[in-house]
Design a protein around this motif. Structure first.
Motif, PDB file in Angstrom:
ATOM      1  N   ALA A  32       0.848  -1.195   0.000  1.00 29.53           N
ATOM      2  CA  ALA A  32       0.000   0.000   0.000  1.00 29.53           C
ATOM      3  C   ALA A  32       0.877   1.236   0.000  1.00 29.53           C
ATOM      4  CB  ALA A  32      -0.910   0.011   1.225  1.00 29.53           C
ATOM      5  N   LYS A  33       0.444   2.248  -0.763  1.00 27.71           N
ATOM      6  CA  LYS A  33       1.121   3.538  -0.733  1.00 27.71           C
ATOM      7  C   LYS A  33       0.075   4.621  -0.913  1.00 27.71           C
ATOM      8  CE  LYS A  33       2.280   4.040  -5.603  1.00 27.71           C
ATOM      9  NZ  LYS A  33       3.297   4.326  -6.562  1.00 27.71           N
ATOM     10  N   PRO A  34       0.255   5.735  -0.206  1.00 29.83           N
ATOM     11  CA  PRO A  34      -0.728   6.815  -0.309  1.00 29.83           C
ATOM     12  C   PRO A  34      -0.709   7.449  -1.697  1.00 29.83           C
ATOM     13  CG  PRO A  34       1.055   7.413   1.195  1.00 29.83           C
ATOM     14  CD  PRO A  34       1.310   6.030   0.725  1.00 29.83           C
ATOM     15  N   VAL A  35      -1.862   7.930  -2.127  1.00 35.38           N
ATOM     16  CA  VAL A  35      -1.969   8.673  -3.374  1.00 35.38           C
ATOM     17  C   VAL A  35      -2.503  10.058  -3.058  1.00 35.38           C
ATOM     18  CG1 VAL A  35      -2.258   6.668  -4.871  1.00 35.38           C
ATOM     19  CG2 VAL A  35      -4.254   7.718  -3.887  1.00 35.38           C
ATOM     20  N   LYS A  36      -2.098  11.046  -3.848  1.00 36.39           N
ATOM     21  CA  LYS A  36      -2.529  12.412  -3.585  1.00 36.39           C
ATOM     22  C   LYS A  36      -3.972  12.637  -3.954  1.00 36.39           C
ATOM     23  CE  LYS A  36       2.003  14.163  -3.952  1.00 36.39           C
ATOM     24  NZ  LYS A  36       2.945  14.993  -3.729  1.00 36.39           N
ATOM     25  N   HIS A  37      -4.438  11.958  -4.977  1.00 28.61           N
ATOM     26  CA  HIS A  37      -5.835  12.073  -5.395  1.00 28.61           C
ATOM     27  C   HIS A  37      -6.233  10.759  -6.044  1.00 28.61           C
ATOM     28  CE1 HIS A  37      -4.478  12.519  -9.555  1.00 28.61           C
ATOM     29  NE2 HIS A  37      -3.553  13.308  -9.067  1.00 28.61           N
ATOM     30  N   HIS A  38      -7.507  10.509  -6.098  1.00 27.49           N
ATOM     31  CA  HIS A  38      -7.986   9.262  -6.687  1.00 27.49           C
ATOM     32  C   HIS A  38      -8.334   9.495  -8.149  1.00 27.49           C
ATOM     33  CE1 HIS A  38     -12.214  10.392  -6.889  1.00 27.49           C
ATOM     34  NE2 HIS A  38     -11.998  11.029  -5.747  1.00 27.49           N
ATOM     35  N   ALA A  39      -8.331   8.411  -8.896  1.00 31.98           N
ATOM     36  CA  ALA A  39      -8.762   8.465 -10.301  1.00 31.98           C
ATOM     37  C   ALA A  39     -10.276   8.340 -10.320  1.00 31.98           C
ATOM     38  CB  ALA A  39      -8.118   7.330 -11.082  1.00 31.98           C
ATOM     39  N   SER A  40     -10.949   9.293 -10.935  1.00 32.09           N
ATOM     40  CA  SER A  40     -12.414   9.216 -10.951  1.00 32.09           C
ATOM     41  C   SER A  40     -12.943   8.652 -12.240  1.00 32.09           C
ATOM     42  CB  SER A  40     -13.033  10.568 -10.698  1.00 32.09           C
ATOM     43  OG  SER A  40     -12.323  11.643 -11.170  1.00 32.09           O
TER      44      SER A  40
END
Length: 68
Positions: A60-68
């Protein structure tokens, strides 16, 4: 070594997940809760809530924004 998914509650993360049939998937999810070995997430790709087994999350790694 198991992933400490609890530290990502309230965040969107990219995970590598092994399903019950041994298939690997890469997903972007928002982590809502971790309880009793289960992780409640919003799977952005499927646009649906899912309950995943914490032991099957391989990375797991954090993402700045999700793909919508």
């Amino acid at each position: 070594m198991p992933v400490n998914i609890e530290k990502y509650v309230g965040q969107s993360v990219e995970i590598i997940y092994e399903d019950s049939k041994g298939r690997f998937t890469q997903r972007v999810v928002a982590v809502f809760s971790v309880r009793g070995g289960k992780v409640r997430v919003l799977d952005w790709g499927k646009r649906a809530f899912r309950t995943l087994s914490a032991s099957r999350i391989l990375g797991a790694k954090p993402v700045k924004h999700h793909a919508s």
